[in-house]
Design a protein around this motif. Structure first.
Motif, mmCIF file in Angstrom:
data_model
loop_
_atom_site.group_PDB
_atom_site.id
_atom_site.type_symbol
_atom_site.label_atom_id
_atom_site.label_comp_id
_atom_site.label_asym_id
_atom_site.label_seq_id
_atom_site.Cartn_x
_atom_site.Cartn_y
_atom_site.Cartn_z
ATOM 1 N N GLU A 286 0.823 -1.282 0.069
ATOM 2 C CA GLU A 286 -0.007 0.016 -0.058
ATOM 3 C C GLU A 286 0.872 1.235 -0.112
ATOM 4 O O GLU A 286 1.937 1.212 0.589
ATOM 5 C CB GLU A 286 -0.878 -0.052 1.116
ATOM 6 C CG GLU A 286 -1.812 1.032 1.074
ATOM 7 C CD GLU A 286 -2.732 1.248 2.541
ATOM 8 O OE1 GLU A 286 -3.547 2.145 2.639
ATOM 9 O OE2 GLU A 286 -2.978 0.040 2.983
ATOM 10 N N ARG A 287 0.594 2.377 -0.674
ATOM 11 C CA ARG A 287 1.421 3.314 -0.977
ATOM 12 C C ARG A 287 0.624 4.695 -0.829
ATOM 13 O O ARG A 287 -0.535 4.694 -0.913
ATOM 14 C CB ARG A 287 2.194 3.342 -2.409
ATOM 15 C CG ARG A 287 1.376 3.219 -3.309
ATOM 16 C CD ARG A 287 2.116 3.118 -4.645
ATOM 17 N NE ARG A 287 1.121 2.941 -6.031
ATOM 18 C CZ ARG A 287 1.477 3.586 -6.982
ATOM 19 N NH1 ARG A 287 2.479 4.098 -7.250
ATOM 20 N NH2 ARG A 287 0.453 3.677 -8.148
ATOM 21 N N ARG A 288 1.472 5.801 -0.675
ATOM 22 C CA ARG A 288 0.842 7.062 -0.532
ATOM 23 C C ARG A 288 1.963 7.789 -1.453
ATOM 24 O O ARG A 288 3.149 7.792 -1.308
ATOM 25 C CB ARG A 288 0.849 7.967 0.704
ATOM 26 C CG ARG A 288 -0.285 7.055 1.842
ATOM 27 C CD ARG A 288 -1.721 7.383 1.234
ATOM 28 N NE ARG A 288 -2.526 6.676 2.169
ATOM 29 C CZ ARG A 288 -2.913 5.597 2.327
ATOM 30 N NH1 ARG A 288 -2.476 4.512 1.346
ATOM 31 N NH2 ARG A 288 -3.701 5.354 3.287
#
Length: 307
Positions: free
Chosen positions: A109-111
């Motif tokens: 999961e990334r931002r």
């Protein structure tokens, strides 16, 4: 489409400083989390595509038309590009260097955080200054996050080149200019969100992608590659298409997968491969990218893409 040992590829797109930060889990609001690892080097879609093409085709001359700031960060990115063998003679220097931050956890999961100055976009004068390089190009990659009028001018200055469009048009783009650029394009590639921008409707299945690709093929390009989010990539050409599902390989970080995909497409073009093989090579390049940390893909094991 193109063949020969001596090739020049020109990429028109963004460049900046990319900082990848890995952690076990992303923190909640008002909380903190320990950083497990970091990686900092050149980034931006244009620079990443140029770096990928250069690694996969060391015999090829790769020129980047982009903008870096007049600051230490810009110098560091420029040095990184030069170390990779990228021709940076057409990289303009003004303003501040863009900063791209990739926060990713163990579940991939990334931002993405971006600090991009108004001076960071490629301008028409930048393209005019690169007219000689564009005129020598066999392949020109145009990143559609740049101003469409500027990209159209770049395509006009490369009359003998195969033109690859990467991305989608947002709602603010002049429709006449967009159609003009599509008419000049040979290949259009778009991820899931960008594909929906181009199609004007949602793409949630392979049949949706096939319908959108058929419409795009009628508007000028000879090959269209569209992502069906969460499923895979469709490559379509006149009279046929092939869907490449995402593999089961473990995903570390999806950042840079699209840039690697384009680098794989261009590599196939330089080898004059048919559309189905272009898609296979591009998918293999993207698979290499998602198994690595950070937006910069290291193609040290070329057999994974060339096999």
């Amino acid at each position: 489409m193109v063949a020969g040992k001596s090739q020049r590829v020109v990429v028109v797109g963004s460049a900046g400083r990319d900082l990848a930060i890995g952690m076990t889990s992303l923190p909640e609001a008002n909380a903190s989390a320990p950083i497990e690892r970091t990686m900092e080097r050149l980034g931006g879609k244009g620079a990443n595509i140029a770096a990928g093409i250069r690694q996969l085709n060391p015999e090829c001359s790769v020129s980047l038309i982009a903008v870096l700031g007049v600051d230490r960060a810009g110098e560091a990115v420029l040095e990184d590009a030069l170390d990779l063998g990228i021709d940076t003679a057409c990289v303009a220097r003004r303003g501040e260097t863009s900063l791209l931050v990739d926060l990713v956890d163990d579940s991939a999961e990334r931002r993405i955080l971006e600090q991009v100055s108004p001076e960071a976009s490629v301008r028409e004068e930048d393209v005019r200054s690169a007219a000689m390089v564009l005129g020598e190009a066999r392949v020109v990659v145009l990143q559609l996050r740049q101003p469409v009028a500027v990209l159209t001018r770049a395509a006009e200055l490369a009359p003998g080149a195969v033109v690859v469009l990467d991305g989608g048009f947002d709602g603010a783009v002049d429709s006449e200019l967009a159609e003009r650029l599509l008419t000049r394009a040979d290949i259009v590639r778009a991820n899931g969100e960008e594909a929906e921008m181009l199609a004007g409707h949602s793409i949630s299945s392979v049949s949706d992608a096939e319908r959108a690709a058929a419409d795009l093929l009628n508007r000028g390009p000879s090959i269209v590659s569209l992502t069906v989010s969460g499923s895979g990539d469709l490559v379509a050409w006149e009279g046929d298409s092939h869907f490449f599902p995402f593999g089961d390989e473990p995903v570390v970080d999806r950042t840079g997968a699209g840039d690697a995909y384009v680098a794989g497409l261009v590599t196939g073009l330089l080898r004059a491969e048919p559309p189905r093989e272009l898609g296979r090579r591009a998918s293999a390049a993207a698979t290499t990218a998602v198994q690595q940390f950070g937006g910069f893909t290291r193609f040290a094991e070329r057999s994974r893409v060339d096999g």
